[in-house]
Design a protein around this motif. Sequence first.
Motif, PDB file in Angstrom:
ATOM      1  N   ILE A   1     -19.915 -17.650  -4.730  1.00 47.42           N
ATOM      2  CA  ILE A   1     -19.042 -18.507  -3.914  1.00 47.42           C
ATOM      3  C   ILE A   1     -19.547 -19.945  -3.927  1.00 47.42           C
ATOM      4  O   ILE A   1     -18.747 -20.896  -3.972  1.00 47.42           O
ATOM      5  CB  ILE A   1     -18.895 -17.963  -2.474  1.00 47.42           C
ATOM      6  CG1 ILE A   1     -17.679 -18.593  -1.798  1.00 47.42           C
ATOM      7  CG2 ILE A   1     -20.133 -18.210  -1.641  1.00 47.42           C
ATOM      8  CD1 ILE A   1     -16.360 -18.226  -2.427  1.00 47.42           C
ATOM      9  N   LEU A   2     -20.850 -20.152  -3.895  1.00 48.11           N
ATOM     10  CA  LEU A   2     -21.379 -21.518  -3.934  1.00 48.11           C
ATOM     11  C   LEU A   2     -21.103 -22.178  -5.281  1.00 48.11           C
ATOM     12  O   LEU A   2     -20.746 -23.362  -5.339  1.00 48.11           O
ATOM     13  CB  LEU A   2     -22.875 -21.518  -3.624  1.00 48.11           C
ATOM     14  CG  LEU A   2     -23.255 -21.257  -2.162  1.00 48.11           C
ATOM     15  CD1 LEU A   2     -24.767 -21.170  -2.020  1.00 48.11           C
ATOM     16  CD2 LEU A   2     -22.690 -22.326  -1.234  1.00 48.11           C
ATOM     17  N   ARG A   3     -21.257 -21.444  -6.348  1.00 50.80           N
ATOM     18  CA  ARG A   3     -20.974 -22.013  -7.667  1.00 50.80           C
ATOM     19  C   ARG A   3     -19.498 -22.347  -7.827  1.00 50.80           C
ATOM     20  O   ARG A   3     -19.141 -23.400  -8.385  1.00 50.80           O
ATOM     21  CB  ARG A   3     -21.434 -21.036  -8.757  1.00 50.80           C
ATOM     22  CG  ARG A   3     -22.954 -20.991  -8.907  1.00 50.80           C
ATOM     23  CD  ARG A   3     -23.399 -19.978  -9.928  1.00 50.80           C
ATOM     24  NE  ARG A   3     -24.863 -20.036 -10.105  1.00 50.80           N
ATOM     25  CZ  ARG A   3     -25.571 -19.133 -10.782  1.00 50.80           C
ATOM     26  NH1 ARG A   3     -24.946 -18.100 -11.356  1.00 50.80           N
ATOM     27  NH2 ARG A   3     -26.882 -19.259 -10.902  1.00 50.80           N
ATOM     28  N   ARG A   4     -18.630 -21.477  -7.336  1.00 49.28           N
ATOM     29  CA  ARG A   4     -17.192 -21.747  -7.415  1.00 49.28           C
ATOM     30  C   ARG A   4     -16.819 -22.959  -6.570  1.00 49.28           C
ATOM     31  O   ARG A   4     -16.006 -23.795  -6.978  1.00 49.28           O
ATOM     32  CB  ARG A   4     -16.403 -20.522  -6.946  1.00 49.28           C
ATOM     33  CG  ARG A   4     -16.374 -19.371  -7.929  1.00 49.28           C
ATOM     34  CD  ARG A   4     -15.671 -18.171  -7.337  1.00 49.28           C
ATOM     35  NE  ARG A   4     -14.272 -18.447  -7.034  1.00 49.28           N
ATOM     36  CZ  ARG A   4     -13.490 -17.622  -6.326  1.00 49.28           C
ATOM     37  NH1 ARG A   4     -13.984 -16.497  -5.831  1.00 49.28           N
ATOM     38  NH2 ARG A   4     -12.232 -17.941  -6.098  1.00 49.28           N
ATOM     39  N   LEU A   5     -17.411 -23.059  -5.388  1.00 45.61           N
ATOM     40  CA  LEU A   5     -17.107 -24.173  -4.498  1.00 45.61           C
ATOM     41  C   LEU A   5     -17.532 -25.498  -5.112  1.00 45.61           C
ATOM     42  O   LEU A   5     -16.763 -26.477  -5.125  1.00 45.61           O
ATOM     43  CB  LEU A   5     -17.811 -23.967  -3.161  1.00 45.61           C
ATOM     44  CG  LEU A   5     -17.658 -25.069  -2.117  1.00 45.61           C
ATOM     45  CD1 LEU A   5     -16.193 -25.257  -1.726  1.00 45.61           C
ATOM     46  CD2 LEU A   5     -18.501 -24.760  -0.870  1.00 45.61           C
ATOM     47  N   ARG A   6     -18.731 -25.534  -5.682  1.00 47.69           N
ATOM     48  CA  ARG A   6     -19.229 -26.778  -6.257  1.00 47.69           C
ATOM     49  C   ARG A   6     -18.446 -27.160  -7.513  1.00 47.69           C
ATOM     50  O   ARG A   6     -18.294 -28.337  -7.821  1.00 47.69           O
ATOM     51  CB  ARG A   6     -20.720 -26.629  -6.579  1.00 47.69           C
ATOM     52  CG  ARG A   6     -21.586 -26.441  -5.333  1.00 47.69           C
ATOM     53  CD  ARG A   6     -21.746 -27.731  -4.546  1.00 47.69           C
ATOM     54  NE  ARG A   6     -22.582 -28.655  -5.303  1.00 47.69           N
ATOM     55  CZ  ARG A   6     -22.179 -29.819  -5.806  1.00 47.69           C
ATOM     56  NH1 ARG A   6     -20.922 -30.227  -5.621  1.00 47.69           N
ATOM     57  NH2 ARG A   6     -23.006 -30.597  -6.469  1.00 47.69           N
ATOM     58  N   ALA A   7     -17.951 -26.148  -8.233  1.00 51.94           N
ATOM     59  CA  ALA A   7     -17.153 -26.438  -9.425  1.00 51.94           C
ATOM     60  C   ALA A   7     -15.751 -26.902  -9.059  1.00 51.94           C
ATOM     61  O   ALA A   7     -15.186 -27.795  -9.712  1.00 51.94           O
ATOM     62  CB  ALA A   7     -17.073 -25.198 -10.314  1.00 51.94           C
ATOM     63  N   ALA A   8     -15.179 -26.311  -8.000  1.00 50.18           N
ATOM     64  CA  ALA A   8     -13.806 -26.638  -7.609  1.00 50.18           C
ATOM     65  C   ALA A   8     -13.694 -28.037  -7.033  1.00 50.18           C
ATOM     66  O   ALA A   8     -12.740 -28.769  -7.325  1.00 50.18           O
ATOM     67  CB  ALA A   8     -13.294 -25.608  -6.599  1.00 50.18           C
TER      68      ALA A   8
END
Length: 240
Positions: free
Chosen positions: A15-22
């Motif tokens: 979730i953190l990786r997706r959030l930072r990418a989005a």
Amino acid sequence: MVIPTYNEAENITAILRRLRAAVPEVHALVVDDGSPDGTGQIAETLAAADDHVRVVHRKEKAGLGAAYVHGFRVALDAGFDVIGEMDADGSHQPEQLPLLLDALASADLVIGSRWVPGGSIVNWPKSREWLSRGGNLYVRLLLGIDVRDATAGYRLFRRATLEKIDLDSVRSTGYVFQTDMATRVLRLGLTVREVPIEFVERERGDSKMSGAVASESLRRITAWGLKERGRQLKRMVTRT
């Protein structure tokens, strides 16, 4: 974005990786309630490699509302102008965060809603869907608020909105916290906007919803509703 965690070791990295990418400019604040599965330590490892990730460790599981209030205070002290909420389990898709950010231009609180036109759910049984729909209908009727998904947890607040709320007086510890905060914002005469989102049921880990959490929600909402009806009756008597 404030992200409360308790035993989300299977989900927190994704979730953190997706959030930072989005939304690359977003900052993530993980508020971990002493997860025995090592969630806090995993988040710390991610934070060590990313200055947009921070972790706050709490000693015990004190409830969703308490974790959010703690996170709000940390974010306010850090000077952020927009402060959000999202789950750690992937139910709230980071890729939809720009929809909420756009809506905040004309609102004091934005809610990512499952129950407005265009909103949807994935992998929920009908029983849970109707429980949520029925609970939100109960909230609208009893509290007299025009919010279709008052129990939703994907949100953005303006800094000024949170500063107007007396966070010290918030006693809601479970999921009823979401209804409590939406109601407080509306009672202040501020603007709440709902934007449709696709809510995806978690694939890994256990839901934090329980009978005790549901009971707290029902009990508190009923008490608030009766109190509001009492105030309305008093105003009517005063005018006559």
